[in-house]
Structures are given as structure tokens and as C-alpha cells.
Design a protein around this motif. Structure first.
Motif, mmCIF file in Angstrom:
data_model
loop_
_atom_site.group_PDB
_atom_site.id
_atom_site.type_symbol
_atom_site.label_atom_id
_atom_site.label_comp_id
_atom_site.label_asym_id
_atom_site.label_seq_id
_atom_site.Cartn_x
_atom_site.Cartn_y
_atom_site.Cartn_z
ATOM 1 N N ASN A 1 0.157 5.646 0.247
ATOM 2 C CA ASN A 1 -0.454 6.394 1.349
ATOM 3 C C ASN A 1 -1.980 6.303 1.262
ATOM 4 N N VAL A 2 -2.532 5.491 2.123
ATOM 5 C CA VAL A 2 -3.980 5.218 2.075
ATOM 6 C C VAL A 2 -4.725 6.299 2.857
ATOM 7 N N TYR B 1 0.835 -1.199 0.000
ATOM 8 C CA TYR B 1 0.000 0.000 0.000
ATOM 9 C C TYR B 1 0.867 1.245 0.000
ATOM 10 N N TYR C 1 0.199 7.600 15.307
ATOM 11 C CA TYR C 1 0.278 6.543 14.297
ATOM 12 C C TYR C 1 -0.427 6.945 13.006
ATOM 13 N N GLY D 1 -1.400 8.853 9.419
ATOM 14 C CA GLY D 1 -0.752 9.400 8.244
ATOM 15 C C GLY D 1 -1.059 10.891 8.124
HETATM 16 C C1 UD1 Z 1 2.974 6.582 5.687
HETATM 17 C C2 UD1 Z 1 2.797 5.884 6.997
HETATM 18 C C3 UD1 Z 1 3.430 4.583 6.950
HETATM 19 C C4 UD1 Z 1 2.744 3.798 5.865
HETATM 20 C C5 UD1 Z 1 2.899 4.532 4.566
HETATM 21 C C6 UD1 Z 1 2.168 3.845 3.444
HETATM 22 C C7 UD1 Z 1 2.593 6.889 9.163
HETATM 23 C C8 UD1 Z 1 3.204 7.758 10.197
HETATM 24 N N1 UD1 Z 1 3.341 6.693 8.067
HETATM 25 O O1 UD1 Z 1 4.364 6.912 5.483
HETATM 26 O O2 UD1 Z 1 3.282 3.918 8.186
HETATM 27 O O3 UD1 Z 1 3.267 2.528 5.749
HETATM 28 O O4 UD1 Z 1 2.401 5.846 4.678
HETATM 29 O O5 UD1 Z 1 0.821 3.834 3.683
HETATM 30 O O6 UD1 Z 1 1.500 6.403 9.310
HETATM 31 N N2 UD1 Z 1 4.196 15.541 7.052
HETATM 32 C C9 UD1 Z 1 3.890 16.891 7.089
HETATM 33 N N3 UD1 Z 1 3.208 17.389 8.164
HETATM 34 C C10 UD1 Z 1 2.798 16.586 9.205
HETATM 35 C C11 UD1 Z 1 3.105 15.197 9.158
HETATM 36 C C12 UD1 Z 1 3.804 14.714 8.064
HETATM 37 O O7 UD1 Z 1 4.227 17.647 6.188
HETATM 38 O O8 UD1 Z 1 2.157 17.106 10.136
HETATM 39 C C13 UD1 Z 1 4.951 15.019 5.885
HETATM 40 C C14 UD1 Z 1 6.078 14.075 6.259
HETATM 41 O O9 UD1 Z 1 7.233 14.798 6.593
HETATM 42 C C15 UD1 Z 1 6.226 13.267 4.967
HETATM 43 C C16 UD1 Z 1 4.810 13.258 4.384
HETATM 44 O O10 UD1 Z 1 4.084 14.257 5.088
HETATM 45 O O11 UD1 Z 1 7.066 13.925 4.072
HETATM 46 C C17 UD1 Z 1 4.086 11.931 4.527
HETATM 47 O O12 UD1 Z 1 4.079 11.557 5.888
HETATM 48 P P1 UD1 Z 1 3.229 10.310 6.449
HETATM 49 O O13 UD1 Z 1 1.796 10.488 6.233
HETATM 50 O O14 UD1 Z 1 3.718 10.006 7.816
HETATM 51 O O15 UD1 Z 1 3.549 9.185 5.425
HETATM 52 P P2 UD1 Z 1 4.771 8.383 4.966
HETATM 53 O O16 UD1 Z 1 6.036 8.781 5.631
HETATM 54 O O17 UD1 Z 1 4.705 8.521 3.499
#
Ligand code: UD1
Length: 351
Positions: free
Chosen positions: A205-206, A203, A217, A219
Motif C-alpha cells: 500500500n503506497v 507494490y 480509485y 487508497g
Molecule cells: C490497495 C489498492 C489497490 C492496490 C493495493 C496495493 C485501491 C482501492 N486499492 O488495495 O489497488 O493495488 O492497495 O497498493 O486503490 N478501508 C477503510 N475505510 C475506507 C476505505 C477502505 O477502512 O474508507 C479499508 C478497506 O476495507 C481495506 C483497507 O482499508 O481493509 C485497505 O483498503 P485500500 O486502501 O483500498 O487498499 P487495498 O485493498 O489494500
């Protein structure tokens, strides 16, 4: 078919159960109802049995007459602290190992596994001068200095992103990612030993209705949503240009049904482990994600903060080609529409 779904009360698992039912399959749902995913004291939903795969004697009986197991149960999250390693190993690896052993003991030989794009680590990168290159991970000093793009190891030019296909090297960067890769590897070994047949769905980003609210935890889509609901602007880390692939939970559920039907229709001859990307095929930057959610809720404009999380990869976006070929799966919800709709969709209460 009769399908046993683990994690059946979760965000993705409940959508999978619904879709399997809609396609005429009979579902047996299990869920451990862990507090990281469900508020303490929440009862299992109707039709879902409370079972912790790490520690159960019941599995053999529950697997009787099951054709396919669709294993969605997992501990998710960023996985950036070593303190969380035992928790990831227990929920994602020990539980999977117990499930696989029980399946083999009663002769259930078809598995669909919820995996993740985190098994790849950094995505695929290309230098305008040197073509495809193996990037060197960013250091904390790079990130502090606002050097978010990965440099070409040969000439230092900032690298462009490219689509990751399933043949990419698997280089997990976090304890969560390591536990997901170990889960794939246990399933792969099981396919040879049992023998059995496995499709592991990686998967991306769901997002979608009933996504858990902002928790450690969650996303980023749920984090942005929760901020906007509280009247706060989404805080976009780095420079907002990091790319991801946002795939709607209804598409993920459909991919699971196709995978269940595929493993059931092929021989369980021991040669059968396939890892497949589940993505929309429409890469989007995190700044664009924030912008779409703000537009949908008419909320305050996003703020690009320059903050960073040390475990984060810069870009990871997937090629949908192999999954289209193998499963006939093409996402139906484009992220620009889906994220706009998500801005007002219901979320699951915080734990
Ligand atoms: C996410 C999941 C991961 C999952 C993957 C695939 C989480 C924490 N991460 O990883 O477990 O396996 O998708 O589904 O659940 N960001 C911001 N502002 C915020 C928070 C995050 O800009 O407040 C940015 C982060 O720096 C990153 C991006 O958003 O660059 C994506 O973050 P996140 O949603 O955590 O996803 P992944 O790291 O892609």
C-alpha cells in the motif's frame, strides 16, 4: 542509463522520474494523462510527453537509444465491478502488450514493471493448531455477521496472518488484480521470447506526498486524509484489525532505481523474470493507520463502522526478505513516522 518511464506524471511515476534523475540517469517520460488520475484538461508536466500506449505509432521512435523501460502506467482502483473489466484490460494489458511488442521490435530488452500485491489475493494464514492453511474466502453472510477473520478450514479457529513471500500462489480476486497478473504474465512470456529481462515490483500500500485525493480509485490513506481535512473522522471498515503494509512513495521510487540498475546489469538471456515485494516490512492495522493520521492532524478520532467491501481481503502483508536479498532494498521510512508526516503532506487535486 537512458530510461523510458511510462505513467511519468502519476503519483508513483513522477517520484520514480525524480529519483532516477537524482541517481544520474536520463529519463524520457510518457503519460496518457487519463482523467481518472489527472483533472480533465491538465497539461502533461514539463519533460513528460502525452502518449497513450494503447494507441500510438510513436513508440518505436520513442524507444530509440533506450536502455531500460520502467512501466508505471496503469489504471488502478478496487476493480470490483465487471463493468470496469474492459477498461482494466485496455489500460493495463493491451497497453503493456503493445509496449512489449514495440520494445522487442527495436531491441530494447530490459523492463521494470510496476506490479501489485493484489496478484496474491488473500495473504498468508496460519492456524495455531494446523499451521499454514489455504483459507476459504469470506462470504457476504460472514461479513454481514461481523465474522471478519478467516476461519481455519479444518477446525474453524480464527486464523493468524503471516508474511507473504514471492513464492505464494497468485490468486487475483478483482478485475484490477486480474489485469495486473496478466501484465506480469505477458512480461514473463516476453522475457522468454524477446529474450529479455524483467523485474516486476509488487507494490504494497503506497502512500506519500502528492497521493491523489479521495476518488473511487484512491487508497485508504488518501481517503482518511481527505475526510480529516473536511473535519470528518476517518471511517474504518470491518473491525479495523485488518493488516496491510504501508510503504512510502520515496522508498518505492528507490526500489525502482535499484530494479532498473539490476535488469541493466544482468544478461537478457530469456530466463529473467523476477517478481519482488516492495514493502516496509512493518505490518500495520487499518485502525492504527487512521489513528496515526488523526494524531498528525489533531483531527476527530476514527470511527470503526463495521462496514465492509465485498472484494476486500482480510490481511495481506509481505516479506521484504527476497527484495533485500536480490536488490539490496530495505525501506527507509517506517510507517509510524511516514503516516504521521503524510497527515500534513500535499495531495494531488481530485479529478
Ligand atoms: C490497495 C489498492 C489497490 C492496490 C493495493 C496495493 C485501491 C482501492 N486499492 O488495495 O489497488 O493495488 O492497495 O497498493 O486503490 N478501508 C477503510 N475505510 C475506507 C476505505 C477502505 O477502512 O474508507 C479499508 C478497506 O476495507 C481495506 C483497507 O482499508 O481493509 C485497505 O483498503 P485500500 O486502501 O483500498 O487498499 P487495498 O485493498 O489494500
Amino acid at each position: 542509463m537512458r530510461v523510458l518511464v511510462t505513467g511519468a506524471a502519476g503519483f508513483i511515476g513522477s517520484a520514480v522520474c525524480q529519483e532516477l534523475g537524482a541517481r544520474g540517469h536520463r529519463v524520457v517520460g510518457l503519460d496518457a494523462m487519463i482523467p481518472q488520475a489527472h483533472p480533465r484538461g491538465t497539461a502533461a508536466p514539463e519533460g513528460v510527453r502525452r502518449v497513450d500506449l494503447r494507441d500510438t505509432e510513436e513508440l518505436g521512435a520513442l524507444l530509440r537509444d533506450i536502455d531500460v523501460v520502467c512501466h508505471q502506467a496503469a489504471m488502478v482502483g478496487a476493480g470490483s465491478s465487471p463493468a470496469d473489466m474492459p477498461m482494466y484490460a485496455a489500460h493495463n494489458d493491451l497497453a503493456t502488450a503493445r509496449l512489449l511488442a514495440a520494445m522487442a521490435s527495436v531491441g530494447v530488452d530490459r523492463l521494470v514493471l510496476a506490479s501489485s500485491m493484489v496478484v496474491y489475493g488473500e495473504g498468508r494464514y496460519r492456524c495455531p493448531e494446523h499451521g499454514d492453511v489455504d483459507p476459504v474466502a469470506r462470504t457476504t453472510a460472514d461479513l454481514r455477521a461481523g465474522r471478519f477473520d478467516l476461519p481455519c478450514p479444518d477446525c474453524g479457529t480464527p486464523l493468524d496472518w503471516a508474511l507473504v513471500d514471492e513464492g505464494a500462489r497468485l490468486r487475483p480476486r478483482t478485475s484490477y488484480a486480474a489485469s495486473k497478473l496478466a501484465q506480469e504474465q505477458f512480461a514473463n512470456a516476453w522475457a522468454g521470447q524477446a529474450p529479455g529481462r524483467v523485474v516486476a515490483l509488487r507494490y504494497h500500500n503506497v502512500y506519500g506526498p502528492m497521493m491523489p485525493r479521495d476518488t473511487p480509485y484512491s487508497g485508504v490513506a488518501a481517503i482518511f486524509r481527505s475526510a480529516l481535512e473536511g473535519g470528518e473522522p476517518p471511517r474504518v471498515f470491518e473491525d479495523g484489525r485488518q493488516m496491510r503494509d504501508f510503504v512510502h512513495v520515496s522508498d518505492v521510487a528507490r526500489a525502482n532505481v535499484l530494479a532498473v540498475e539490476r535488469v541493466a546489469s544482468r544478461p537478457a538471456d530469456g530466463g529473467g523474470f523476477e517478481g519482488l515485494n516492495v514493502c516496509s516490512g512493518a505490518p500495520i492495522s487499518i485502525a492504527e493507520v487512521a489513528g496515526l493520521l488523526c494524531a498528525g492532524l489533531s483531527g476527530p478520532a476514527p470511527v470503526v463502522t463495521g462496514e465492509f467491501r465485498s472484494g476486500d481481503v482480510r490481511h495481506v502483508v509481505a516479506s521484504p526478505a527476497r527484495t533485500a536479498d536480490v536488490l539490496g532494498f530495505v525501506a527507509e521510512v517506517p510507517p509510524d513516522r511516514g503516516l504521521r508526516e503524510f497527515s500534513t503532506a500535499p495531495l494531488r487535486p481530485a479529478s
